[in-house]
Design a protein around this motif. Structure first.
Motif, PDB file in Angstrom:
ATOM      1  N   PRO A   1       0.775  -1.056   0.034  1.00 23.36           N
ATOM      2  CA  PRO A   1       0.170  -0.025  -0.039  1.00 23.36           C
ATOM      3  C   PRO A   1       0.748   1.254   0.063  1.00 23.36           C
ATOM      4  N   ASN A   2       2.411   1.161   0.499  1.00 27.11           N
ATOM      5  CA  ASN A   2       2.834   2.361   0.487  1.00 27.11           C
ATOM      6  C   ASN A   2       3.679   2.646  -0.861  1.00 27.11           C
ATOM      7  N   ASN A   3       3.388   1.736  -1.865  1.00 30.90           N
ATOM      8  CA  ASN A   3       3.928   1.904  -3.070  1.00 30.90           C
ATOM      9  C   ASN A   3       3.122   3.217  -3.968  1.00 30.90           C
ATOM     10  N   PRO A   4       4.081   4.252  -4.301  1.00 32.65           N
ATOM     11  CA  PRO A   4       3.703   5.360  -5.026  1.00 32.65           C
ATOM     12  C   PRO A   4       2.866   4.946  -6.486  1.00 32.65           C
ATOM     13  N   ASN A   5       3.256   3.999  -7.126  1.00 37.88           N
ATOM     14  CA  ASN A   5       2.919   3.217  -8.250  1.00 37.88           C
ATOM     15  C   ASN A   5       1.560   2.714  -8.113  1.00 37.88           C
ATOM     16  N   ASN A   6       0.871   2.517  -6.988  1.00 27.76           N
ATOM     17  CA  ASN A   6      -0.291   1.607  -6.988  1.00 27.76           C
ATOM     18  C   ASN A   6      -1.419   2.589  -7.547  1.00 27.76           C
ATOM     19  N   THR A   7      -2.465   2.000  -8.251  1.00 27.31           N
ATOM     20  CA  THR A   7      -3.413   2.662  -8.650  1.00 27.31           C
ATOM     21  C   THR A   7      -4.364   3.023  -7.669  1.00 27.31           C
ATOM     22  N   PRO A   8      -5.248   3.852  -7.691  1.00 29.70           N
ATOM     23  CA  PRO A   8      -6.184   4.302  -6.782  1.00 29.70           C
ATOM     24  C   PRO A   8      -7.248   2.917  -6.373  1.00 29.70           C
ATOM     25  N   ASP A   9      -7.503   2.277  -7.622  1.00 24.91           N
ATOM     26  CA  ASP A   9      -8.516   1.059  -7.610  1.00 24.91           C
ATOM     27  C   ASP A   9      -7.700   0.122  -6.747  1.00 24.91           C
ATOM     28  N   GLU A  10      -6.158  -0.352  -7.048  1.00 23.07           N
ATOM     29  CA  GLU A  10      -5.511  -1.347  -6.285  1.00 23.07           C
ATOM     30  C   GLU A  10      -5.439  -0.815  -4.754  1.00 23.07           C
ATOM     31  N   THR A  11      -5.199   0.422  -4.135  1.00 17.87           N
ATOM     32  CA  THR A  11      -5.292   1.100  -3.062  1.00 17.87           C
ATOM     33  C   THR A  11      -6.639   0.635  -2.516  1.00 17.87           C
ATOM     34  N   VAL A  12      -7.667   1.400  -3.197  1.00 21.27           N
ATOM     35  CA  VAL A  12      -9.060   1.063  -2.340  1.00 21.27           C
ATOM     36  C   VAL A  12      -9.271  -0.545  -2.068  1.00 21.27           C
ATOM     37  N   LYS A  13      -9.092  -1.223  -2.996  1.00 25.35           N
ATOM     38  CA  LYS A  13      -9.603  -2.651  -2.921  1.00 25.35           C
ATOM     39  C   LYS A  13      -8.380  -3.337  -1.849  1.00 25.35           C
ATOM     40  N   TRP A  14      -7.539  -2.918  -1.586  1.00 24.27           N
ATOM     41  CA  TRP A  14      -6.451  -3.344  -0.447  1.00 24.27           C
ATOM     42  C   TRP A  14      -7.286  -3.064   0.812  1.00 24.27           C
ATOM     43  N   VAL A  15      -7.441  -1.418   0.851  1.00 22.70           N
ATOM     44  CA  VAL A  15      -8.077  -1.050   2.018  1.00 22.70           C
ATOM     45  C   VAL A  15      -9.472  -1.855   2.534  1.00 22.70           C
ATOM     46  N   LEU A  16     -10.230  -2.158   1.410  1.00 16.63           N
ATOM     47  CA  LEU A  16     -11.421  -2.978   1.606  1.00 16.63           C
ATOM     48  C   LEU A  16     -11.158  -4.453   1.996  1.00 16.63           C
ATOM     49  N   TYR A  17     -10.245  -5.010   1.677  1.00 15.92           N
ATOM     50  CA  TYR A  17      -9.944  -6.490   1.824  1.00 15.92           C
ATOM     51  C   TYR A  17      -9.374  -6.343   3.517  1.00 15.92           C
ATOM     52  N   GLN A  18      -8.327  -5.278   3.704  1.00 17.82           N
ATOM     53  CA  GLN A  18      -7.880  -5.451   5.191  1.00 17.82           C
ATOM     54  C   GLN A  18      -8.939  -4.897   6.089  1.00 17.82           C
ATOM     55  N   ALA A  19      -9.843  -4.072   5.701  1.00 21.36           N
ATOM     56  CA  ALA A  19     -10.931  -3.736   6.808  1.00 21.36           C
ATOM     57  C   ALA A  19     -12.109  -5.120   6.879  1.00 21.36           C
ATOM     58  N   LEU A  20     -12.192  -5.717   5.953  1.00 20.90           N
ATOM     59  CA  LEU A  20     -13.043  -6.749   6.305  1.00 20.90           C
ATOM     60  C   LEU A  20     -12.146  -7.995   6.660  1.00 20.90           C
ATOM     61  N   HIS A  21     -10.929  -8.126   6.358  1.00 18.22           N
ATOM     62  CA  HIS A  21      -9.939  -9.201   7.033  1.00 18.22           C
ATOM     63  C   HIS A  21     -10.026  -9.021   8.532  1.00 18.22           C
ATOM     64  N   GLN A  22     -10.117  -7.605   8.991  1.00 13.17           N
ATOM     65  CA  GLN A  22      -9.970  -7.423  10.332  1.00 13.17           C
ATOM     66  C   GLN A  22     -11.301  -7.288  11.018  1.00 13.17           C
ATOM     67  N   ARG A  23     -12.386  -7.558  10.336  1.00 14.70           N
ATOM     68  CA  ARG A  23     -13.871  -7.845  11.071  1.00 14.70           C
ATOM     69  C   ARG A  23     -14.493  -6.587  11.274  1.00 14.70           C
ATOM     70  N   SER A  24     -14.215  -5.547  10.431  1.00 19.79           N
ATOM     71  CA  SER A  24     -14.897  -4.115  10.508  1.00 19.79           C
ATOM     72  C   SER A  24     -16.036  -3.996  10.096  1.00 19.79           C
ATOM     73  N   SER A  25     -16.908  -3.395  11.063  1.00 20.31           N
ATOM     74  CA  SER A  25     -18.382  -3.086  10.592  1.00 20.31           C
ATOM     75  C   SER A  25     -18.533  -1.947   9.597  1.00 20.31           C
ATOM     76  N   ASP A  26     -17.799  -0.881   9.770  1.00 21.46           N
ATOM     77  CA  ASP A  26     -17.858   0.109   8.572  1.00 21.46           C
ATOM     78  C   ASP A  26     -16.462   0.834   8.384  1.00 21.46           C
TER      79      ASP A  26
END
Length: 195
Positions: free
Chosen positions: A80-105
């Motif tokens: 996620p700290n790679n500046p060459n990531n697209t916004p789509d990759e970063t948002v999908k990474w964040v969504l995956y991490q949020a769900l992996h950590q069992r977040s509600s929102d």
């Protein structure tokens, strides 16, 4: 029925209506390229109108118009700290991490000179990812595109999209709230369809 690889058939409907055709109900049926080419080849070259039955056991009628597919193996390769990531990759990474950590929102917001994603995990808000504030409009636009929302920044909007992570299905409710001039806060609520 319309055979399609993509759930978005609005451009086809627009072309159909703008060519003077009568409005009809179009139901997208997911099919791979091979099946679509076979149907075209079977009925092309003839001026007759053909009507054929669709074997509904071999096709899936689309019920998720806005489906974001996340492959866990691809997500593991993203730094996620790679500046060459697209916004789509970063948002999908964040969504995956949020769900992996069992977040509600998940909240996307500007905080001083940064943009941050905060997830509610066990009742506590925790920062999952932070980046430069210049990326806020890109992340907001990406999430609003997922939810099929307009890009207006001055009005509150609600929408939703579905996520598929492997065989797991999650419904995501999205609220975009205008803040100070030109800024928005996006709140996503996760509703697990599988339990």
């Amino acid at each position: 029925y319309i055979l399609t690889q993509d759930l978005d058939i609005y451009s086809f409907e627009d072309e159909w209506l703008s060519s003077g055709q009568d409005p009809i109900e179009m139901v997208p049926v997911l099919a791979d390229e091979k099946v679509i080419r076979k149907a075209i080849n079977k009925f092309s070259g003839s001026s007759e109108e053909h009507e054929f039955e669709v074997d509904e056991s071999s096709y899936q009628v689309s019920d998720d118009r806005n489906l974001v597919e996340i492959d866990p193996e691809d997500i593991m390769l993203i730094n996620p700290n790679n500046p060459n990531n697209t916004p789509d990759e970063t948002v999908k990474w964040v969504l995956y991490q949020a769900l992996h950590q069992r977040s509600s929102d998940l909240h996307l917001e500007k905080y001083y000179n940064t943009v941050r994603f905060r997830a509610r995990i066990d009742g506590q808000m925790k920062v999952i990812f932070a980046a430069s504030e210049e990326l806020l409009p890109r992340y907001v636009a990406m999430i609003k595109n997922y939810a099929n929302l307009g890009q207006s920044r001055q009005e509150a909007q609600d929408g939703r999209f579905g996520m598929a992570i492997g065989s797991r299905r999650i419904d995501v409710r999205v609220a975009a709230v205008p803040l100070r001039s030109e800024f928005q806060k996006v709140i996503m609520r996760f509703l697990d369809k599988d339990g």
